[in-house]
Design a protein around this motif. Structure first.
Motif, PDB file in Angstrom:
ATOM      1  N   GLY A  87       2.196   1.768   6.089  1.00 27.96           N
ATOM      2  CA  GLY A  87       2.932   1.292   4.917  1.00 27.96           C
ATOM      3  C   GLY A  87       1.993   0.739   3.863  1.00 27.96           C
ATOM      4  O   GLY A  87       2.187   0.952   2.660  1.00 27.96           O
ATOM      5  N   GLN A  88       0.953   0.039   4.302  1.00 23.49           N
ATOM      6  CA  GLN A  88      -0.055  -0.477   3.375  1.00 23.49           C
ATOM      7  C   GLN A  88      -0.767   0.666   2.658  1.00 23.49           C
ATOM      8  O   GLN A  88      -1.066   0.586   1.475  1.00 23.49           O
ATOM      9  CB  GLN A  88      -1.078  -1.349   4.105  1.00 23.49           C
ATOM     10  CG  GLN A  88      -0.541  -2.669   4.613  1.00 23.49           C
ATOM     11  CD  GLN A  88      -0.262  -3.666   3.506  1.00 23.49           C
ATOM     12  OE1 GLN A  88      -0.674  -3.511   2.376  1.00 23.49           O
ATOM     13  NE2 GLN A  88       0.478  -4.710   3.847  1.00 23.49           N
ATOM     14  N   SER A  89      -1.011   1.757   3.382  1.00 19.71           N
ATOM     15  CA  SER A  89      -1.682   2.903   2.759  1.00 19.71           C
ATOM     16  C   SER A  89      -0.781   3.592   1.739  1.00 19.71           C
ATOM     17  O   SER A  89      -1.261   4.326   0.875  1.00 19.71           O
ATOM     18  CB  SER A  89      -2.131   3.909   3.823  1.00 19.71           C
ATOM     19  OG  SER A  89      -1.036   4.641   4.334  1.00 19.71           O
ATOM     20  N   PHE A  90       0.508   3.352   1.819  1.00 22.72           N
ATOM     21  CA  PHE A  90       1.483   3.931   0.894  1.00 22.72           C
ATOM     22  C   PHE A  90       1.590   3.110  -0.397  1.00 22.72           C
ATOM     23  O   PHE A  90       2.185   3.547  -1.370  1.00 22.72           O
ATOM     24  CB  PHE A  90       2.838   4.017   1.600  1.00 22.72           C
ATOM     25  CG  PHE A  90       3.882   4.787   0.873  1.00 22.72           C
ATOM     26  CD1 PHE A  90       3.624   6.036   0.330  1.00 22.72           C
ATOM     27  CD2 PHE A  90       5.163   4.275   0.754  1.00 22.72           C
ATOM     28  CE1 PHE A  90       4.609   6.741  -0.332  1.00 22.72           C
ATOM     29  CE2 PHE A  90       6.148   4.963   0.093  1.00 22.72           C
ATOM     30  CZ  PHE A  90       5.875   6.212  -0.449  1.00 22.72           C
ATOM     31  N   ARG A  91       0.987   1.929  -0.405  1.00 24.37           N
ATOM     32  CA  ARG A  91       1.044   1.047  -1.580  1.00 24.37           C
ATOM     33  C   ARG A  91       0.509   1.707  -2.840  1.00 24.37           C
ATOM     34  O   ARG A  91       1.115   1.623  -3.901  1.00 24.37           O
ATOM     35  CB  ARG A  91       0.234  -0.227  -1.343  1.00 24.37           C
ATOM     36  CG  ARG A  91       0.833  -1.185  -0.377  1.00 24.37           C
ATOM     37  CD  ARG A  91      -0.114  -2.315  -0.089  1.00 24.37           C
ATOM     38  NE  ARG A  91      -0.228  -3.165  -1.274  1.00 24.37           N
ATOM     39  CZ  ARG A  91      -0.797  -4.340  -1.277  1.00 24.37           C
ATOM     40  NH1 ARG A  91      -1.340  -4.806  -0.184  1.00 24.37           N
ATOM     41  NH2 ARG A  91      -0.854  -5.049  -2.376  1.00 24.37           N
ATOM     42  N   GLU A  92      -0.650   2.338  -2.725  1.00 31.17           N
ATOM     43  CA  GLU A  92      -1.292   2.903  -3.914  1.00 31.17           C
ATOM     44  C   GLU A  92      -0.442   3.981  -4.586  1.00 31.17           C
ATOM     45  O   GLU A  92      -0.197   3.905  -5.782  1.00 31.17           O
ATOM     46  CB  GLU A  92      -2.671   3.444  -3.559  1.00 31.17           C
ATOM     47  CG  GLU A  92      -3.445   3.899  -4.789  1.00 31.17           C
ATOM     48  CD  GLU A  92      -4.852   4.333  -4.449  1.00 31.17           C
ATOM     49  OE1 GLU A  92      -5.389   5.125  -5.233  1.00 31.17           O
ATOM     50  OE2 GLU A  92      -5.397   3.902  -3.418  1.00 31.17           O
ATOM     51  N   PRO A  93       0.038   5.003  -3.846  1.00 31.67           N
ATOM     52  CA  PRO A  93       0.862   6.006  -4.530  1.00 31.67           C
ATOM     53  C   PRO A  93       2.172   5.432  -5.064  1.00 31.67           C
ATOM     54  O   PRO A  93       2.629   5.816  -6.144  1.00 31.67           O
ATOM     55  CB  PRO A  93       1.114   7.078  -3.471  1.00 31.67           C
ATOM     56  CG  PRO A  93       0.578   6.572  -2.200  1.00 31.67           C
ATOM     57  CD  PRO A  93      -0.278   5.385  -2.475  1.00 31.67           C
ATOM     58  N   VAL A  94       2.767   4.490  -4.343  1.00 32.20           N
ATOM     59  CA  VAL A  94       4.018   3.881  -4.820  1.00 32.20           C
ATOM     60  C   VAL A  94       3.753   3.050  -6.072  1.00 32.20           C
ATOM     61  O   VAL A  94       4.527   3.104  -7.031  1.00 32.20           O
ATOM     62  CB  VAL A  94       4.660   3.015  -3.711  1.00 32.20           C
ATOM     63  CG1 VAL A  94       5.741   2.114  -4.248  1.00 32.20           C
ATOM     64  CG2 VAL A  94       5.227   3.906  -2.635  1.00 32.20           C
ATOM     65  N   SER A  95       2.664   2.299  -6.086  1.00 37.92           N
ATOM     66  CA  SER A  95       2.317   1.511  -7.270  1.00 37.92           C
ATOM     67  C   SER A  95       2.070   2.418  -8.470  1.00 37.92           C
ATOM     68  O   SER A  95       2.514   2.129  -9.581  1.00 37.92           O
ATOM     69  CB  SER A  95       1.087   0.652  -7.008  1.00 37.92           C
ATOM     70  OG  SER A  95       1.368  -0.328  -6.049  1.00 37.92           O
ATOM     71  N   ALA A  96       1.361   3.525  -8.241  1.00 37.12           N
ATOM     72  CA  ALA A  96       1.103   4.467  -9.336  1.00 37.12           C
ATOM     73  C   ALA A  96       2.409   5.003  -9.902  1.00 37.12           C
ATOM     74  O   ALA A  96       2.585   5.081 -11.122  1.00 37.12           O
ATOM     75  CB  ALA A  96       0.220   5.612  -8.844  1.00 37.12           C
ATOM     76  N   LEU A  97       3.341   5.340  -9.029  1.00 38.77           N
ATOM     77  CA  LEU A  97       4.648   5.829  -9.472  1.00 38.77           C
ATOM     78  C   LEU A  97       5.405   4.749 -10.247  1.00 38.77           C
ATOM     79  O   LEU A  97       5.983   5.017 -11.302  1.00 38.77           O
ATOM     80  CB  LEU A  97       5.459   6.289  -8.259  1.00 38.77           C
ATOM     81  CG  LEU A  97       6.833   6.872  -8.513  1.00 38.77           C
ATOM     82  CD1 LEU A  97       6.733   8.122  -9.383  1.00 38.77           C
ATOM     83  CD2 LEU A  97       7.511   7.195  -7.188  1.00 38.77           C
ATOM     84  N   GLY A  98       5.370   3.540  -9.742  1.00 40.55           N
ATOM     85  CA  GLY A  98       6.045   2.430 -10.426  1.00 40.55           C
ATOM     86  C   GLY A  98       5.456   2.146 -11.794  1.00 40.55           C
ATOM     87  O   GLY A  98       6.188   1.967 -12.773  1.00 40.55           O
ATOM     88  N   TYR A  99       4.127   2.115 -11.878  1.00 41.39           N
ATOM     89  CA  TYR A  99       3.479   1.876 -13.172  1.00 41.39           C
ATOM     90  C   TYR A  99       3.750   3.014 -14.145  1.00 41.39           C
ATOM     91  O   TYR A  99       3.963   2.797 -15.334  1.00 41.39           O
ATOM     92  CB  TYR A  99       1.971   1.668 -13.004  1.00 41.39           C
ATOM     93  CG  TYR A  99       1.623   0.314 -12.437  1.00 41.39           C
ATOM     94  CD1 TYR A  99       2.062  -0.857 -13.064  1.00 41.39           C
ATOM     95  CD2 TYR A  99       0.860   0.196 -11.284  1.00 41.39           C
ATOM     96  CE1 TYR A  99       1.755  -2.100 -12.546  1.00 41.39           C
ATOM     97  CE2 TYR A  99       0.552  -1.052 -10.759  1.00 41.39           C
ATOM     98  CZ  TYR A  99       1.002  -2.192 -11.391  1.00 41.39           C
ATOM     99  OH  TYR A  99       0.693  -3.421 -10.870  1.00 41.39           O
TER     100      TYR A  99
END
Length: 121
Positions: A87-99
């Motif tokens: 789940g922590q490794s999923f942070r970066e792509p999710v953050s990019a999508l959110g931004y």
């Protein structure tokens, strides 16, 4: 269109993207990434999500190995959620999508309004 020979895992990729790409899963991951461990009701209040939908989302995220559920047998019972290592490794792509969504809200709104005007004619 790709067939199974060209993309043998396309069906599986679709299954994963359907789960991790839905709006509630993305928001749960964003909030757990930002605030760490959270209780069920904290997530519910923060997200403005129904109890049923949050429960379903958390169960699926736990099933997929993205979220840990910790039950504390206290009175009243306490249940906490946090991101797993995956789940922590999923942070970066999710953050990019959110931004990306935040940066493009105005353009998306303008495109929708223009589209709606042409369709309404």
């Amino acid at each position: 269109m790709l067939d199974n020979a060209q993309c043998p895992d396309c069906k599986r990729i679709n299954e994963v993207l359907s789960r991790v790409g839905d709006r509630w899963s993305v928001l749960v991951v964003i909030y757990l990434a930002r605030y760490g461990t959270m209780r069920f009701n904290e997530l519910k209040r923060t997200l403005g999500i129904s109890q049923r939908m949050l429960s379903l989302t958390l169960k699926e995220l736990e099933r997929d190995g993205l979220v840990n559920r910790t039950y504390h047998p206290t009175i009243p019972p306490k249940v906490e959620y946090n991101l797993t290592e995956m789940g922590q490794s999923f942070r970066e792509p999710v953050s990019a999508l959110g931004y990306w969504a935040l940066e493009n809200l105005n353009e998306i709104d303008a495109a929708r309004q223009a589209y709606d005007k042409t369709v309404a004619k």
